[in-house]
Design an enzyme around this catalytic site. Structure first.
Site, PDB file in Angstrom:
ATOM      1  CB  THR A 191      -0.881   0.087   1.271  1.00  0.00           C
ATOM      2  OG1 THR A 191      -1.835  -1.035   1.246  1.00  0.00           O
ATOM      3  CG2 THR A 191      -1.558   1.327   1.510  1.00  0.00           C
ATOM      4  NE  ARG A 219      -9.071  -6.926   4.068  1.00  0.00           N
ATOM      5  CZ  ARG A 219      -7.971  -6.262   3.748  1.00  0.00           C
ATOM      6  NH1 ARG A 219      -7.789  -5.474   2.849  1.00  0.00           N
ATOM      7  NH2 ARG A 219      -7.105  -6.154   4.820  1.00  0.00           N
ATOM      8  N   GLY A 221     -10.305  -2.951   3.648  1.00  0.00           N
ATOM      9  CA  GLY A 221      -8.938  -2.797   4.520  1.00  0.00           C
ATOM     10  C   GLY A 221      -9.099  -1.554   5.276  1.00  0.00           C
ATOM     11  CG  ASP A 222      -5.217  -0.556   6.653  1.00  0.00           C
ATOM     12  OD1 ASP A 222      -5.251  -1.426   6.143  1.00  0.00           O
ATOM     13  OD2 ASP A 222      -4.339   0.535   6.773  1.00  0.00           O
ATOM     14  N   GLY A 243       0.398  -2.792   5.634  1.00  0.00           N
ATOM     15  CA  GLY A 243       0.143  -4.035   6.218  1.00  0.00           C
ATOM     16  C   GLY A 243      -1.163  -4.463   6.555  1.00  0.00           C
ATOM     17  N   GLY A 245      -4.618  -4.786   7.250  1.00  0.00           N
ATOM     18  CA  GLY A 245      -5.421  -3.754   7.574  1.00  0.00           C
ATOM     19  C   GLY A 245      -6.339  -4.229   8.808  1.00  0.00           C
TER      20      GLY A 245
END
Ligand code: SD4
Length: 331
Positions: A191, A219, A221-222, A243, A245
């Site tokens: 990322t 899904r 993520g962060d 990394g 999430g």
């Protein structure tokens, strides 16, 4: 100045934030009075980003040198990676979910505290710019899935098939085992989270990703979650994450780092504390990577990660350096 000296000096002298020759206080209340750092506009502009994304960080740095504002410079920088077909972790060419769909997540935050985000978007490569459009052109902060994609077309974005032949082949090979596990330090990049301070000393950031390879359909993520993958407070500083999430979201890592800096921590110390929160709660931290970068209002930077191998880029005064992060697990 190293971080111990910085903290000591800040607390002993009670110095305020000086922007150029002006003294500003980011901490108006007694409670917050530790959050002070010396700001010297000669330090600016600065661009930092996760991993060794040399060209993306140079692009942002050069745009900042040319007078572009922090948000637009960050978006222009990360767009290089979104458009790079060889990069399998961001934008076009990103690894798909386990059903073969490439879906992207992104967020941006400007120096006025505004934010925009998109999640689970198909067929659009420049999702950081799309996140900015959500921020500026809609009454909302986040759009997801088909709604985000439909909105993109109203803003003139073009439809692109993001699954390259190479990513398709890798996915087909993965399907033979279908073993899902987080990979540590994917190809030494991942990322891209970028934090910029422009000539005016204003801070903004962008974060963009194709997420974890072979994730479940749907899904998120962060990276598009404000406070997790990215957080900016122009009075204090900014942080970004890469990394796994799920672990970043559970500890709201980027927001945590900015709040720790507000309470007086150096960016380095704040990144270390955010990683500590994860490793003290998780029994499985040896199996995944999380890494943070941070910058404060004075332009001091820091980074920390669980596993060695994480680096970040820093552009300042025409120099673009790759800095190796310290890690929690030392070999
Ligand atoms: C995510 N943090 O979606 C992102 C992607 C990443 O290692 O950085 N993967 O969880």
């Amino acid at each position: 100045m190293d971080r111990r000296k910085f903290i000591k000096n800040a607390s002993l002298t009670g110095i305020g934030i000086a922007a150029g020759s002006t003294i500003l206080s980011c901490a108006k209340t007694e409670k917050n009075k530790a959050s002070k750092a010396v700001v010297n506009n000669n330090n600016f502009p600065i661009a930092i980003c996760t991993w060794g994304f040399v060209n993306a960080n140079a692009k942002a740095g050069q745009d900042l040198d040319a007078g572009i504002n922090a948000l637009d410079a960050a978006i222009a920088g990360v767009a290089l990676e979104e458009n790079d077909l060889l990069n399998t972790t961001v934008g076009n060419g990103g690894a798909p979910d386990r059903e073969g769909n490439v879906t992207l997540d992104a967020s941006v935050m400007d120096s006025n505290g505004n934010s925009g985000a998109v999640a689970n978007v198909k067929n659009i490569a420049n999702v950081a710019l799309l996140a900015k459009k959500v921020m500026t052109e809609t009454p909302h902060v986040m759009l997801a899935g088909k709604g985000a994609e439909a909105f993109a077309y109203t803003q003139g974005f073009k439809k692109e098939n993001l699954l390259t032949e190479a990513s398709k082949k890798a996915w087909e090979e993965w399907k033979q085992s279908s073993e899902y596990k987080p990979i540590i330090n994917i190809e030494n990049h991942d990322t891209i989270g970028m934090l910029c301070i422009d000539k005016a000393g204003d801070i903004a950031g962008a974060c963009t990703t194709s997420g974890i390879a072979y994730k479940m359909k749907g899904r998120v993520g962060d990276s598009p979650i404000i406070g997790s993958g990215l957080f900016v407070d122009n009075q204090i500083g900014a942080a970004a994450a890469t990394g796994l999430g799920e672990e970043i979201m559970k500890t709201v890592g980027s927001f945590l780092i900015v709040e720790l800096m507000r309470n007086g921590m150096h960016p380095q110390q704040a990144c270390e504390e955010a990683i500590n929160r994860i490793v003290t709660k998780s029994n499985t931290y040896k199996n995944f990577q999380v890494a943070y970068i941070a910058i404060n209002k004075a332009g001091q930077t820091g980074s920390y990660c669980i596993h060695e191998g994480f680096t970040y880029m820093k552009y300042q005064n025409g120099k673009n350096k790759n800095i190796t992060s310290e890690a929690f697990i030392k070999t």
